[in-house]
Design an enzyme around this catalytic site. Sequence first.
Site, PDB file in Angstrom:
ATOM      1  N   ASP A  53      -5.147  -3.705  -5.758  1.00 31.12           N
ATOM      2  CA  ASP A  53      -4.809  -4.875  -7.114  1.00 31.12           C
ATOM      3  C   ASP A  53      -5.114  -6.363  -6.467  1.00 31.12           C
ATOM      4  OD1 ASP A  53      -4.082  -2.862  -8.690  1.00 31.12           O
ATOM      5  OD2 ASP A  53      -2.065  -3.144  -8.280  1.00 31.12           O
ATOM      6  N   TYR A 111       0.298   2.031   3.963  1.00 35.52           N
ATOM      7  CA  TYR A 111       0.430   0.771   3.514  1.00 35.52           C
ATOM      8  C   TYR A 111       1.687   0.098   3.803  1.00 35.52           C
ATOM      9  CZ  TYR A 111      -2.741   1.626  -0.542  1.00 35.52           C
ATOM     10  OH  TYR A 111      -3.761   2.043  -1.394  1.00 35.52           O
TER      11      TYR A 111
END
Lengths: 245, 245
Positions: A53, A111
């Site tokens: 994003d 992540y």
Amino acid sequence: MRTLKLTLAYDGSGYAGWQRQENALAIQQVVEEAFAHFTGGKAPTISGAGRTDAGVHALGQVASVNVEFDHSASAVMRALNVRLPDAIRAVGAVDAPTGFHARFNATGKSYRYRIQRTPVMSPFERLYGWHVPWSLDLDAMRAAAAALVGRHDFASFQASGTKITETTRTLERLEIQESGSELLIHAEGDGFLRQMVRIIAGTLVDVGSGQRDAASMPGVLAARNREAAGKTAPAHGLTLVAVRY
Amino acid sequence: MRTLKLTLAYDGSGYAGWQRQENALAIQQVVEEAFAHFTGGKAPTISGAGRTDAGVHALGQVASVNVEFDHSASAVMRALNVRLPDAIRAVGAVDAPTGFHARFNATGKSYRYRIQRTPVMSPFERLYGWHVPWSLDLDAMRAAAAALVGRHDFASFQASGTKITETTRTLERLEIQESGSELLIHAEGDGFLRQMVRIIAGTLVDVGSGQRDAASMPGVLAARNREAAGKTAPAHGLTLVAVRY
């Protein structure tokens, strides 16, 4: 045809995320345009493993591109770094099996979500961590994290409005590491839904803040409803660390 | 009258340095304008200990301001942080003896210069370190650094065009620290000339690169001429760490 596998690191601060968009500058577009140098001026399609994003960073985004030329992968990497803005770097380039696809062939991703706990947020961390200066119950956060590890339907941890309906994923690792005034949430799994790591991070902070109970996690998973989980943590705390094949 | 001592941290990337200027936005101006909230809308003069150049960062810049109001120092700090952009933070505020002046009362400063040695520069370090990917002889750099420590006339290490003629300073510490792929140059002394740390860093890198000999340092000092020293290292690698009183 020949397929190259590129590994990219980027500071996502100034960009509209990875995926090419109509009215905003995405990292994919910048990389494709830098690549056009090798392909007669026409930007090829470069597929990324993860659609980070806007504001999300990457240490090891992987991208694939099909090419016809003979330049070595390392020459491509060097030349890309001359053309790319310094917020985006090619940190690796190798020949992959023809037809390799960064997204479809990925078997897992990892992540890292960074939380900064200093009373005053460091100007140097402002684009790379979420400022949570209040006190957090790490034991409760760890108990909640442990309840999320495993193969589950993570529909409650998917951004609302997403059309994906197959929402079962295996979260292999979800660890909370204290490092000085920083809290690092490490997440690794076979795949992640849209905003899944950020919703997990936000939910864990809710638990650490005493706003929800660690024992509520099985119920949140069972609800299969975005509203059952906690807030979405800010994008800029998230980094795509690596993609597994 | 009452005098406040402020400690400021800032990411200097987007600013024209500390000192207020006609045609560019300086950190001093931003802080003074945020402060105007307490002083009836009129920005006071806030004096900084060091005039950091454009792109130079600070962890512990100190500034002084004379005020008439009764707000506590900690309330001023909190309110400043609401008004300042997040690239600039007040990290401390205390009452100082009336008339305290951040620059004139300083007895020493410490700086850190960061060098990044990875083959590809990290996008996350691009604004905070000088990229020197080639090999460096650290022993030679340390020998050169040792020759600069002490009380010397540093005229050769002052930006050309500077009007300051009293150029003797005591460099108390000049250490080169290896930390992973990073090289940190720590400099501490009773005072620094304009661009002195950057010229020292550039000269040490010249020595490490084999472009000049460590044994040449006494001659460089004796020359009292900017051209005798090495290049000026880029501003963005430099951080004002602390000011001593």
